[in-house]
Design a protein around this motif. Structure first.
Motif, mmCIF file in Angstrom:
data_model
loop_
_atom_site.group_PDB
_atom_site.id
_atom_site.type_symbol
_atom_site.label_atom_id
_atom_site.label_comp_id
_atom_site.label_asym_id
_atom_site.label_seq_id
_atom_site.Cartn_x
_atom_site.Cartn_y
_atom_site.Cartn_z
ATOM 1 N N THR A 22 59.651 43.930 45.448
ATOM 2 C CA THR A 22 58.540 44.516 44.714
ATOM 3 C C THR A 22 57.381 44.835 45.657
ATOM 4 O O THR A 22 56.763 45.892 45.548
ATOM 5 C CB THR A 22 58.071 43.565 43.599
ATOM 6 O OG1 THR A 22 59.175 43.303 42.740
ATOM 7 C CG2 THR A 22 56.945 44.163 42.801
ATOM 8 N N HIS A 31 53.812 53.070 40.849
ATOM 9 C CA HIS A 31 54.028 53.176 39.402
ATOM 10 C C HIS A 31 55.309 52.477 38.974
ATOM 11 O O HIS A 31 55.359 51.852 37.911
ATOM 12 C CB HIS A 31 54.037 54.645 38.975
ATOM 13 C CG HIS A 31 52.743 55.330 39.264
ATOM 14 N ND1 HIS A 31 51.567 55.027 38.614
ATOM 15 C CD2 HIS A 31 52.428 56.280 40.178
ATOM 16 C CE1 HIS A 31 50.589 55.762 39.096
ATOM 17 N NE2 HIS A 31 51.087 56.533 40.054
ATOM 18 N N ALA A 34 54.500 48.824 39.096
ATOM 19 C CA ALA A 34 53.694 48.457 37.927
ATOM 20 C C ALA A 34 54.565 48.375 36.678
ATOM 21 O O ALA A 34 54.400 47.464 35.860
ATOM 22 C CB ALA A 34 52.568 49.463 37.729
ATOM 23 N N ALA A 35 55.485 49.313 36.530
ATOM 24 C CA ALA A 35 56.387 49.292 35.374
ATOM 25 C C ALA A 35 57.209 48.007 35.362
ATOM 26 O O ALA A 35 57.388 47.386 34.306
ATOM 27 C CB ALA A 35 57.307 50.512 35.397
ATOM 28 N N GLY A 37 56.356 45.135 36.594
ATOM 29 C CA GLY A 37 55.461 44.059 36.173
ATOM 30 C C GLY A 37 55.242 44.041 34.676
ATOM 31 O O GLY A 37 55.251 42.974 34.043
ATOM 32 N N HIS A 38 55.073 45.212 34.087
ATOM 33 C CA HIS A 38 54.883 45.296 32.635
ATOM 34 C C HIS A 38 56.146 44.873 31.888
ATOM 35 O O HIS A 38 56.077 44.211 30.847
ATOM 36 C CB HIS A 38 54.483 46.712 32.226
ATOM 37 C CG HIS A 38 53.132 47.114 32.728
ATOM 38 N ND1 HIS A 38 51.976 46.427 32.446
ATOM 39 C CD2 HIS A 38 52.763 48.150 33.525
ATOM 40 C CE1 HIS A 38 50.950 47.015 33.027
ATOM 41 N NE2 HIS A 38 51.406 48.065 33.700
ATOM 42 N N LEU A 39 57.291 45.264 32.409
ATOM 43 C CA LEU A 39 58.553 44.856 31.786
ATOM 44 C C LEU A 39 58.729 43.347 31.855
ATOM 45 O O LEU A 39 59.197 42.722 30.888
ATOM 46 C CB LEU A 39 59.737 45.573 32.444
ATOM 47 C CG LEU A 39 59.860 47.054 32.120
ATOM 48 C CD1 LEU A 39 60.823 47.738 33.088
ATOM 49 C CD2 LEU A 39 60.312 47.246 30.672
ATOM 50 N N GLN A 40 58.357 42.745 32.971
ATOM 51 C CA GLN A 40 58.459 41.293 33.089
ATOM 52 C C GLN A 40 57.534 40.615 32.090
ATOM 53 O O GLN A 40 57.909 39.630 31.463
ATOM 54 C CB GLN A 40 58.132 40.838 34.513
ATOM 55 C CG GLN A 40 58.322 39.345 34.733
ATOM 56 C CD GLN A 40 59.746 38.901 34.480
ATOM 57 O OE1 GLN A 40 60.677 39.463 35.025
ATOM 58 N NE2 GLN A 40 59.925 37.886 33.655
ATOM 59 N N GLN A 41 56.335 41.152 31.914
ATOM 60 C CA GLN A 41 55.411 40.601 30.922
ATOM 61 C C GLN A 41 55.988 40.721 29.522
ATOM 62 O O GLN A 41 55.894 39.791 28.711
ATOM 63 C CB GLN A 41 54.064 41.306 30.999
ATOM 64 C CG GLN A 41 53.256 40.958 32.220
ATOM 65 C CD GLN A 41 51.975 41.763 32.305
ATOM 66 O OE1 GLN A 41 51.797 42.782 31.644
ATOM 67 N NE2 GLN A 41 51.053 41.307 33.143
ATOM 68 N N ALA A 42 56.596 41.868 29.231
ATOM 69 C CA ALA A 42 57.209 42.067 27.913
ATOM 70 C C ALA A 42 58.330 41.067 27.692
ATOM 71 O O ALA A 42 58.451 40.477 26.605
ATOM 72 C CB ALA A 42 57.741 43.494 27.793
ATOM 73 N N GLU A 45 56.917 37.650 26.880
ATOM 74 C CA GLU A 45 56.416 37.579 25.506
ATOM 75 C C GLU A 45 57.558 37.503 24.497
ATOM 76 O O GLU A 45 57.501 36.748 23.524
ATOM 77 C CB GLU A 45 55.511 38.781 25.200
ATOM 78 C CG GLU A 45 54.226 38.803 26.002
ATOM 79 C CD GLU A 45 53.325 37.594 25.750
ATOM 80 O OE1 GLU A 45 53.322 37.069 24.619
ATOM 81 O OE2 GLU A 45 52.635 37.187 26.694
#
Length: 81
Positions: A22, A31, A34-35, A37-42, A45
């Protein structure tokens, strides 16, 4: 409690494995990084949500895993070409 500890260990293992790749990709394609990272956060959750969603939570987790795999494949493709 045991499930939470196992979940955290899994997340830490994944993050350590992805960190080197990463960091390198963040320099080339911020980008995509960043995607990821957002997927890992999702995913985090979704793992914390209760399982009483008629199977939709599990499907969402599978789709997030698939998206993460696709991002990694795209990053690997970018490195090769």
């Amino acid at each position: 409690m045991r499930a939470r500890i196992l979940g955290l260990c899994s997340i830490l293992t994944l993050l350590v494995g992805l960190s080197a790749q990463t960091a390198q990709m963040a320099r080339h394609e911020p980008h995509m990084s960043a995607a990821m990272g957002h997927l890992q956060q999702a995913k985090n959750e979704l793992e914390r949500a209760t399982a009483t969603k008629g199977g939709h939570r599990e499907t969402a987790m599978q789709l997030v895993d698939q998206a993460m795999d696709d991002v990694q494949q795209g990053e690997a493709y970018d490195v090769r070409h």
